[in-house]
Scaffold this active site. Structure first.
Site, PDB file in Angstrom:
ATOM      1  N   GLY A 269       0.808  -1.216   0.000  1.00 35.16           N
ATOM      2  CA  GLY A 269       0.000   0.000   0.000  1.00 35.16           C
ATOM      3  C   GLY A 269       0.837   1.260   0.000  1.00 35.16           C
ATOM      4  O   GLY A 269       0.657   2.139  -0.841  1.00 35.16           O
ATOM      5  N   ALA A 270       1.773   1.341   0.946  1.00 33.51           N
ATOM      6  CA  ALA A 270       2.577   2.549   1.060  1.00 33.51           C
ATOM      7  C   ALA A 270       3.725   2.288   2.021  1.00 33.51           C
ATOM      8  O   ALA A 270       3.747   1.257   2.700  1.00 33.51           O
ATOM      9  CB  ALA A 270       1.733   3.708   1.569  1.00 33.51           C
ATOM     10  N   MET A 271       4.665   3.216   2.063  1.00 35.13           N
ATOM     11  CA  MET A 271       5.855   3.011   2.891  1.00 35.13           C
ATOM     12  C   MET A 271       6.234   4.297   3.616  1.00 35.13           C
ATOM     13  O   MET A 271       6.301   5.355   3.008  1.00 35.13           O
ATOM     14  CB  MET A 271       6.998   2.502   1.992  1.00 35.13           C
ATOM     15  N   ASN A 273       8.884   5.783   4.830  1.00 36.05           N
ATOM     16  CA  ASN A 273      10.244   6.333   4.848  1.00 36.05           C
ATOM     17  C   ASN A 273      10.281   7.718   5.496  1.00 36.05           C
ATOM     18  O   ASN A 273       9.440   8.558   5.227  1.00 36.05           O
ATOM     19  CB  ASN A 273      10.768   6.459   3.419  1.00 36.05           C
ATOM     20  N   GLU A 306       0.677   5.846   7.450  1.00 37.02           N
ATOM     21  CA  GLU A 306       2.096   6.142   7.197  1.00 37.02           C
ATOM     22  C   GLU A 306       2.537   7.344   8.025  1.00 37.02           C
ATOM     23  O   GLU A 306       3.651   7.378   8.542  1.00 37.02           O
ATOM     24  CB  GLU A 306       2.349   6.392   5.707  1.00 37.02           C
ATOM     25  N   HIS A 309       3.239   6.332  11.570  1.00 36.32           N
ATOM     26  CA  HIS A 309       4.502   5.599  11.711  1.00 36.32           C
ATOM     27  C   HIS A 309       5.649   6.527  12.127  1.00 36.32           C
ATOM     28  O   HIS A 309       6.654   6.053  12.653  1.00 36.32           O
ATOM     29  CB  HIS A 309       4.892   4.934  10.392  1.00 36.32           C
ATOM     30  N   GLU A 328       3.633  -2.217  13.417  1.00 29.73           N
ATOM     31  CA  GLU A 328       2.473  -2.354  12.531  1.00 29.73           C
ATOM     32  C   GLU A 328       1.158  -2.521  13.300  1.00 29.73           C
ATOM     33  O   GLU A 328       0.162  -1.883  12.978  1.00 29.73           O
ATOM     34  CB  GLU A 328       2.686  -3.499  11.541  1.00 29.73           C
TER      35      GLU A 328
END
Ligand code: TRP
Ligand code: ZN
Length: 882
Positions: A269-271, A273, A306, A309, A328
């Site tokens: 889905g997405a990251m 970073n 994200e 996170h 997660e």
């Protein structure tokens, strides 16, 4: 691609790294097929390492090594040793900091695995989690090595006008040969899995956010030029997320810049970073005419996920990959809370539970079952699972339930304060909760180590003479691979009693506690008996409210009692769940009738219950739509000892159609009253109107009624938002309809330049119960728009067919299995991560009849025999067979 090397990694073998990397200085000279990477590392022996003069072992894969320089001295063999996966350097300084400079090159264009540095529509981008950084340069690629990064990117000015990396931009300039450079510096220590680089011809959408302490943050979303009109929702979602994390968790953003890049080729889905999130376009791009209400909601929740996170994952990260759920599970819980606050709490909870019960419960009952904190893996990419994410979030939710809002917040504050800048474990998270609250969580920790879904068996007995209700709850957790004996767990069960009028009856667990309309029963033993006194009349028990624990509840209830709860339970979740149990019991009965060749008849209790619902007026129309929705075929399958896909489909269709016949008037009235054209309107009321209207349309189009078929056709033609257009097309594709072919063609014509909409077109056809679906899927595989190198497209066609179309995927002749395996074998060499994810529908072979089992096993064995099988695929295929 790496070959299968079935080496298992164990949590019990964890050791601290022998060396630490303080700073990382990277220089990239970009070219599609040959990017030069120069890495300068400053290293020290880890003072906590116990080994003397250990070799420095750096990980690296698919790298062309040019040079290794240690403190200015060029090394050559045998100063270092190079293997397929490592660079080993002996005799490095033990007492002081030293510098290692490595030059290597990589080929992004050949990288179809989408891990490391790769090419997507001419844009270069990275994906490093979990172990992709080693495909960029040699490194201590593990999350407990945290370093300060500076990055310089050099590239062609025309091809790569935009050059991005983590942190703040610190410089830029022109070079000869039509090149330019940009430097970035990330002031926060981070593990290498959070590194990111993006280069391409991208448009920037800019906005700002002012934090609660008054700092102005630049927000930038980068997309391909033709997508710049589809970013407004993502930007707004980001601002809501930033405000919510300040308000609910007291967490502010820490850099001056937050960037999001949307990429067409993406494995997940997405990251998250640091400062530079990279997203699947699916979770960024939305315009009212291209994205459905679900898309809008998912975009907001992934943007939030994200963003969250940054604190739960980045500032505080995982010590090792076994701790993945630390970041997660917690972050999913946070994004669930956020969406619940932003939309309808009831609807959000129900949707999350549907996902958990249909998909995570299946995983937890199958050959790949593993604890929220696994203790062994072959390929970590295989452990980004529903268990780690969704069950992990349930574990955090239970802590929240046990500690209460304030106790939980105290624990979080302590966690953020104490562990900031560190790489920690799930135990550390629990420690934060016990340090700040008067609670013992030793038994609770079994939720991290014990796999499988506990089953609660409940009986209740009301004694009118003593006016006492006795409630008995037994817990039992079934065996899972490698875990045969399970211990009783600490389970919070939210509970209440209601009287025959639907009014809550105050009760207490024992005479020391206050009377309350709702209690939390804390199960810790294999069996508990509760006695509630002074109950004047036979009560109705409402149990596991809000789905307070990820367990299965077994309690015998009559259809009448379930229908009563569907009308009167005061808890929105339990009320919906009563309806689900009611229709599940009825459909399972019909399945039995089909298997025994009996005529089908629908219980009037269900018709009456739905009639009642339709006669009421509703505030939350989305919730109302959920009450009217039948359990999915996949959920029903989970309830059967041997899954009979044909009978499930027939029984469910029969119920849908019979309800439509009996309730046609009411359904039509709801449809007509709520149908309007509201383009660009995304408030809860408009979303609810669309949802209930389209639910009614779904029932009505099962009738062979010319007028209703016209309604669907009209809605398709006049829709100005994607929710209505897709809903209309979907009922036309799923039922016989005169305009089906024409509308599918028109839809393709209209949207051929919007890949995310074309994904819907593929997906819809692949999930149809229509008789010609298998042939359609074969034809679509040859369609010019089908592309094996684009994960979204593979998931749309192959994923929808194999995971969203049980009837045709499990065709008795095995053609569905064969089709899936053909694709998986091709994907094995292109994209192992995707190949292994696509395999999941074959891993459940034990749930089917003998003949299907044999066909599925044959395909699994064929897959296992693939030449150069990847670790990813090998692990899933072999574990599912053993
Ligand atoms: N950490 C990401 C998230 O949950 C997901 C992720 C893990 C991922 N591995 C990946 C994304 C590989 C893309 C590719 O938010
Ligand atoms: Zn995540």
């Amino acid at each position: 691609m790496r070959d299968a090397n079935p080496k298992t990694i164990f949590l019990k073998d964890y050791q601290v790294p022998d060396y630490l990397i303080h700073t990382v200085d990277l220089t990239f000279d970009l070219a599609e097929d040959n990017t030069l990477v120069k890495t300068q590392l400053s290293l020290v022996k880890n003072p906590s390492s116990s080994s003397d003069n250990a070799d420095l072992v750096l990980m690296g894969e698919n790298l062309v090594l040019h040079s290794v320089v240690l403190d200015g001295q060029t090394l050559s063999h045998p100063d270092y040793l190079q293997t397929d996966e490592q660079l080993i350097i002996a005799n490095v300084p033990q007492q002081r900091e030293f510098t290692l400079t490595i030059e290597n090159s990589i080929n992004p264009k050949a990288n179809t695995a989408l891990e490391g540095l790769y090419l997507s529509n001419g844009m270069l981008c990275t994906q490093c989690e979990a172990e992709g950084f080693r495909k960029i340069t040699y490194f201590l690629d593990r999350p407990d090595v945290m370093s300060r990064y500076t990055t310089t990117i050099i590239g062609d000015k025309q091809r790569y006008p935009v050059l991005l990396s983590n942190g703040n931009k610190t410089g830029s300039g022109e070079l000869s040969d039509n090149k330019h450079w940009v430097s970035w510096q990330d002031p926060f220590n981070k593990p290498c899995y959070l590194f990111a680089l993006v280069a391409g011809q991208l448009e920037c959408i800019h906005d700002t956010y002012t934090t609660q302490s008054g700092r102005v943050i630049n927000l930038e979303i980068f997309v391909e030029p033709h997508d710049r009109d589809k970013c407004a929702h993502a930007m707004q979602s980001l601002k809501y997320s930033m405000a919510w994390d300040e308000e609910v968790y007291g967490r502010e953003y820490d850099l001056d810049l937050y960037m999001i890049v949307a990429v067409s080729h993406f494995n997940m889905g997405a990251m998250e970073n640091k400062g530079l999130n990279i997203f699947n376009t699916k979770f960024v791009l939305a315009r009212p005419d291209t994205a459905t209400d679900y898309d809008y909601e998912h975009i907001e929740s992934v943007i939030a996920h994200e963003y969250f996170h940054n604190w739960t994952g980045n500032r505080i990260t995982c010590r090792d990959w076994f701790q993945l759920s630390l970041k997660e599970g917690f972050t999913v819980f946070r994004d669930q809370q956020f969406t619940a606050d932003r939309t309808s709490k009831a609807v959000k909870r129900i949707e999350d539970v549907i996902n958990l019960r249909t998909r995570q419960f299946a995983e937890d009952a199958g050959p790949l079952a593993h604890p929220v904190r696994p203790d062994a893996y072959i390929e970590i990419n295989n452990f980004y699972t529903l268990t780690v994410y969704e069950k992990g979030a349930e574990v955090v939710r239970m802590l929240h339930t046990l500690l209460g809002e304030q106790g939980f917040r105290k624990g979080c504050d302590w966690y953020f304060e104490k562990y900031d800048g560190q790489a920690v474990t799930c135990d550390d998270f629990v420690l934060a909760m016990t340090t700040t609250n008067p609670i013992d969580l030793e038994q609770f920790k079994l939720w991290y180590t014990q796999a499988g879904t506990p089953v609660l068996t409940v009986t209740s007995d009301y004694n009118a003479t003593t006016q006492a209700l006795t409630l008995n709850i037994d817990q039992h957790c079934p065996a899972t691979p490698g875990q045969h004996v399970k211990k009783p767990m600490h389970i919070p069960v939210r509970f209440g009693l209601i009287d025959q009028q639907g009014t809550p009856i105050p009760c207490q667990v024992n005479s020391n506690t206050a009377l309350a309309n709702e209690l939390i029963l804390e199960l810790t033993q294999a069996s508990h008996t509760y006695v509630f006194n002074d109950i004047k009349e036979q009560p109705v028990v409402s149990l596991l409210r809000g789905f307070s624990a990820p367990v299965k509840l077994v309690m015998e209830r009559s259809l009448d009692e379930l229908a009563f709860l569907l009308n009167y339970d005061t808890d929105t979740f339990s009320r919906w769940d009563a309806g689900q149990q009611l229709s599940t019991q009825i459909i399972l009965g019909l399945i039995n009738d089909i298997q025994n060749g009996l005529a089908l008849q629908l219980s009037p209790i269900l018709i009456d219950a739905f009639q009642n619902l339709l006669a009421q007026s509703w505030q939350d129309l989305s919730y109302f739509s959920l009450l009217l929705s039948l359990p999915s075929e996949t959920y029903l399958a989970e309830q059967m000892p041997i899954i009979d896909v044909v009978a499930i489909h027939k029984a469910r269709e029969f119920v849908t159609k019979t309800l439509a016949e009996n309730l046609q008037q009411a359904l039509q009235t709801w449809y007509l009253n709520q149908h309007r054209d509201e383009s660009g309107c995304f408030n809860a009321e408009a979303i609810g109107r669309r949802r209930i209207k389209n639910t009614c349309l779904h029932y009505l189009t099962t009738l062979d009624d010319a007028a209703i078929k016209n309604w669907a056709h009209q809605q398709f033609k006049t829709a100005k938002n994607m929710t209505d257009q897709m809903a209309a097309l979907s009922v036309m594709v799923n039922n016989p309809h005169y305009a089906r072919r024409q509308c599918l063609m028109d839809f393709y014509q209209q949207w051929q330049h919007e890949p995310l909409v074309i994904d819907k077109w593929f997906s819809l056809q692949a999930s149809s119960p229509g008789l010609d679906t298998y042939d359609t899927v074969l034809a679509l595989l040859k369609h010019p728009a089908f592309e094996l190198k684009t994960p979204n497209r593979v998931r749309a066609l192959i994923g929808s067919f194999s995971q969203g179309n049980p009837l045709h995927f499990h065709a008795a002749n095995g053609t569905g299995y064969q089709l899936l395996s053909d694709i998986i074998i091709e994907l094995n060499s292109l994209n192992p991560q995707l190949a292994s994810r696509m395999l999941s529908p074959l891993t459940t072979w034990r749930r089917y009849d003998d003949s299907r089992q044999a066909l599925m096993i044959a395909q699994l064995e064929r897959i296992i025999a693939t030449e150069h099988i990847s670790r990813d695929l090998y692990e899933v295929a072999s574990k599912s067979l053993s």
